[in-house]
Motif scaffolding. Structure first.
Motif, PDB file in Angstrom:
ATOM      1  N   ILE A  48      49.735  23.790  13.748  1.00 34.81           N
ATOM      2  CA  ILE A  48      50.028  22.672  12.533  1.00 34.81           C
ATOM      3  C   ILE A  48      48.813  22.259  12.143  1.00 34.81           C
ATOM      4  CG2 ILE A  48      50.412  20.051  12.344  1.00 34.81           C
ATOM      5  CD1 ILE A  48      52.902  20.653  14.393  1.00 34.81           C
ATOM      6  N   ALA A  60      52.879  14.997  16.544  1.00 33.56           N
ATOM      7  CA  ALA A  60      52.563  16.272  16.402  1.00 33.56           C
ATOM      8  C   ALA A  60      51.407  16.801  17.483  1.00 33.56           C
ATOM      9  CB  ALA A  60      51.855  16.838  15.039  1.00 33.56           C
ATOM     10  N   ARG A 103      58.234  24.558  19.762  1.00 30.52           N
ATOM     11  CA  ARG A 103      58.284  23.632  18.781  1.00 30.52           C
ATOM     12  C   ARG A 103      59.455  22.532  18.839  1.00 30.52           C
ATOM     13  NH1 ARG A 103      58.797  25.535  13.425  1.00 30.52           N
ATOM     14  NH2 ARG A 103      58.068  27.680  13.492  1.00 30.52           N
ATOM     15  N   PRO A 149      58.196  23.750   9.371  1.00 29.80           N
ATOM     16  CA  PRO A 149      57.491  23.647   7.875  1.00 29.80           C
ATOM     17  C   PRO A 149      58.462  23.336   6.927  1.00 29.80           C
ATOM     18  CG  PRO A 149      57.048  25.760   9.456  1.00 29.80           C
ATOM     19  CD  PRO A 149      58.299  25.169  10.231  1.00 29.80           C
ATOM     20  N   ALA A 157      59.523  20.393  15.232  1.00 30.99           N
ATOM     21  CA  ALA A 157      58.382  20.481  14.190  1.00 30.99           C
ATOM     22  C   ALA A 157      58.735  21.842  13.387  1.00 30.99           C
ATOM     23  CB  ALA A 157      57.020  20.823  15.009  1.00 30.99           C
ATOM     24  N   SER A 208      54.004  17.238   1.775  1.00 32.50           N
ATOM     25  CA  SER A 208      53.633  17.557   3.124  1.00 32.50           C
ATOM     26  C   SER A 208      53.946  18.855   3.658  1.00 32.50           C
ATOM     27  CB  SER A 208      54.515  16.565   4.005  1.00 32.50           C
ATOM     28  OG  SER A 208      54.669  15.344   4.035  1.00 32.50           O
ATOM     29  N   HIS A 209      53.240  19.268   4.606  1.00 31.48           N
ATOM     30  CA  HIS A 209      53.247  20.626   5.260  1.00 31.48           C
ATOM     31  C   HIS A 209      54.271  20.878   6.160  1.00 31.48           C
ATOM     32  CE1 HIS A 209      49.051  19.848   3.657  1.00 31.48           C
ATOM     33  NE2 HIS A 209      49.374  21.095   2.978  1.00 31.48           N
ATOM     34  N   TRP A 210      54.450  19.776   7.042  1.00 28.36           N
ATOM     35  CA  TRP A 210      55.311  19.981   8.255  1.00 28.36           C
ATOM     36  C   TRP A 210      56.353  18.711   8.295  1.00 28.36           C
ATOM     37  CZ3 TRP A 210      55.440  23.881  12.000  1.00 28.36           C
ATOM     38  CH2 TRP A 210      54.502  24.690  12.001  1.00 28.36           C
ATOM     39  N   ASN A 211      57.480  18.766   8.844  1.00 31.86           N
ATOM     40  CA  ASN A 211      58.346  17.695   9.098  1.00 31.86           C
ATOM     41  C   ASN A 211      58.656  17.914  10.645  1.00 31.86           C
ATOM     42  OD1 ASN A 211      61.379  17.150   7.038  1.00 31.86           O
ATOM     43  ND2 ASN A 211      59.637  15.845   7.518  1.00 31.86           N
ATOM     44  N   THR A 212      58.507  16.565  11.272  1.00 27.18           N
ATOM     45  CA  THR A 212      58.962  16.345  12.650  1.00 27.18           C
ATOM     46  C   THR A 212      60.049  15.429  12.416  1.00 27.18           C
ATOM     47  OG1 THR A 212      57.287  14.406  12.858  1.00 27.18           O
ATOM     48  CG2 THR A 212      56.543  16.616  13.702  1.00 27.18           C
ATOM     49  N   VAL A 272      51.972  15.555   7.552  1.00 26.90           N
ATOM     50  CA  VAL A 272      53.122  15.706   8.531  1.00 26.90           C
ATOM     51  C   VAL A 272      54.013  14.395   8.321  1.00 26.90           C
ATOM     52  CG1 VAL A 272      54.140  16.250  10.705  1.00 26.90           C
ATOM     53  CG2 VAL A 272      51.861  16.765  10.288  1.00 26.90           C
TER      54      VAL A 272
END
Length: 393
Positions: free
Chosen positions: A107, A96, A205, A171, A169, A147-151, A115
């Motif tokens: 983020i 991130a 993103r 959410p 990136a 988790s809050h985010w996915n990369t 993440v």
């Protein structure tokens, strides 16, 4: 945005050691639910683990890889699934930090942001005005439920330039979680699948993987930070190596905790600790643990040294980190195998940690990127003057 004092390496390792008993206590609960126990995640937050790979301008520590690896090794002594998921969070959080600064602002505005991410591009996307639209599925998405985010990596189907890999990136709230994590090992990691259905991702993103693999990142604010000049694959490979090393140490801990008073059934050894076979087994296991540690620490040290010196990476050095990861995995598994064999029939009960450690290290050795044979072959190709047969270097 704030800055804060950064704890020393020794302090962060001490904090990790303090939560090992809790992780041991919650490991069976995590296994049964196939997802990390909330108590385990909170324990990581309490020791400020989630700050380790966040830029200091957001209140993070920007911990180097040697420090991060040492903490992950310690966490694995408590629970392999917790350490594995924590490793994925540190890798994805670091990724991130490669995105444009405005994306990082978004983020890292969440306290203790988590993440997760996937490097394998198993979904596709098409360009639209202002970004891309993503469709597809990613499996083995460790820690997604927390988790809050996915990369996640995606193949961008560009009408003019052809298919190209990109990193996105997204959410977690934009994705569907599929609860399909029914496995023999790392059961507590909650490595479920995530699905994108016509998910719009703004252009900011989206990172094109070509420049990323050449260490050309999009962040301006992180450009002078050593940890954000390191290459992607050596960073990721070194990070997860620490989990395997820690599991080998966990097996040793578990074996010696049960050793006092144990006998060897159907023999006249009233004390297993008095039998020569036990002496040979623990000596062999310790040798393998030391060898695993050598490779894990060498990889992390190389990443840190070259980042701090601003040195270019050779192809051989990149492949050697893959070698070190494979060697760490196989030596750690050998150590666990020996100690598991020496643990007796009663060790197959769910409440005895060694059987879980055995399954966890087996799962790690089967991982596509971590598989020892794959990594040994790759390094051997380079030594023999051949081109690598992968872009994951």
């Amino acid at each position: 945005m704030t800055t804060n004092s950064v704890p020393s390496r020794e302090e962060l390792i001490r904090r990790a050691a303090e939560v090992v008993p809790l992780l041991k206590d919650t490991a069976e609960k995590s296994e049964e639910s196939r997802n990390l126990a909330d108590e385990s995640v909170q324990a990581l937050a309490d020791i400020e683990f989630f700050k380790m790979r966040i830029p200091q301008r957001y209140g993070g520590f920007e911990s180097d890889l040697t420090t991060t690896s040492a903490v992950l090794t310690e966490l694995a002594r408590g629970d392999g699934s917790t350490s594995w998921t924590a490793a994925v969070w540190t890798i994805s959080t670091w990724i991130a930090g490669l995105f444009p600064d405005e994306v990082q602002d978004e983020i890292f505005s969440t306290p203790d942001v988590r993440v997760c991410g996937i490097l394998s591009p198993t979904a596709t996307a098409v360009p639209v005005d202002g970004g891309i639209v993503v469709n597809g599925k990613w499996v083995f998405n460790s820690g997604a439920k927390h988790s809050h985010w996915n990369t996640n990596a995606v193949i961008l189907l560009h009408p003019e330039h052809g298919p190209m890999p990109v990193m996105t990136a997204i959410p977690l709230s934009d994705l569907q979680i599929v609860d399909d994590w029914h496995t023999a090992g790392l059961r507590g990691s909650g490595s479920v699948s995530t699905v994108a259905t016509d998910v719009f991702v703004p252009e900011a993103r989206v990172l094109h993987m070509g420049p990323v693999l050449q260490q050309k990142y999009s962040s301006e604010a992180n450009r002078n930070s050593p940890i954000y000049t390191a290459p992607l694959l050596p960073t990721a490979c070194s990070t997860v190596s620490a989990v395997a090393y820690g599991l080998a140490q966990a097996a040793k801990d578990a074996f010696f905790e049960r050793l006092p008073g144990r006998k060897i059934s159907y023999t006249d050894y009233a004390e297993q600790a008095h039998a020569p076979i036990t002496h040979l087994q623990v000596a062999e296991a310790q040798t393998r643990i030391d060898e695993a540690g050598f490779h894990a620490l060498r990889a992390a040290g190389l990443v840190d040294r070259k980042a701090n010196a601003g040195e270019e990476w050779t192809l051989e050095e990149r492949a050697r980190v893959r070698l070190d990861m494979g060697a760490t995995c196989v030596r750690a598994k050998e150590a666990v195998d020996v100690l598991n064999t020496a643990s007796g029939g009663s060790s197959i009960y769910n409440h005895v940690p060694i059987q879980r450690i055995e399954r966890d290290i087996q799962a790690i050795n089967l991982h596509g990127v971590m598989h020892p044979n794959t990594n040994f072959e790759l390094y051997g190709r380079i030594l023999c003057g051949l081109e690598p047969n992968t872009h994951y270097l």
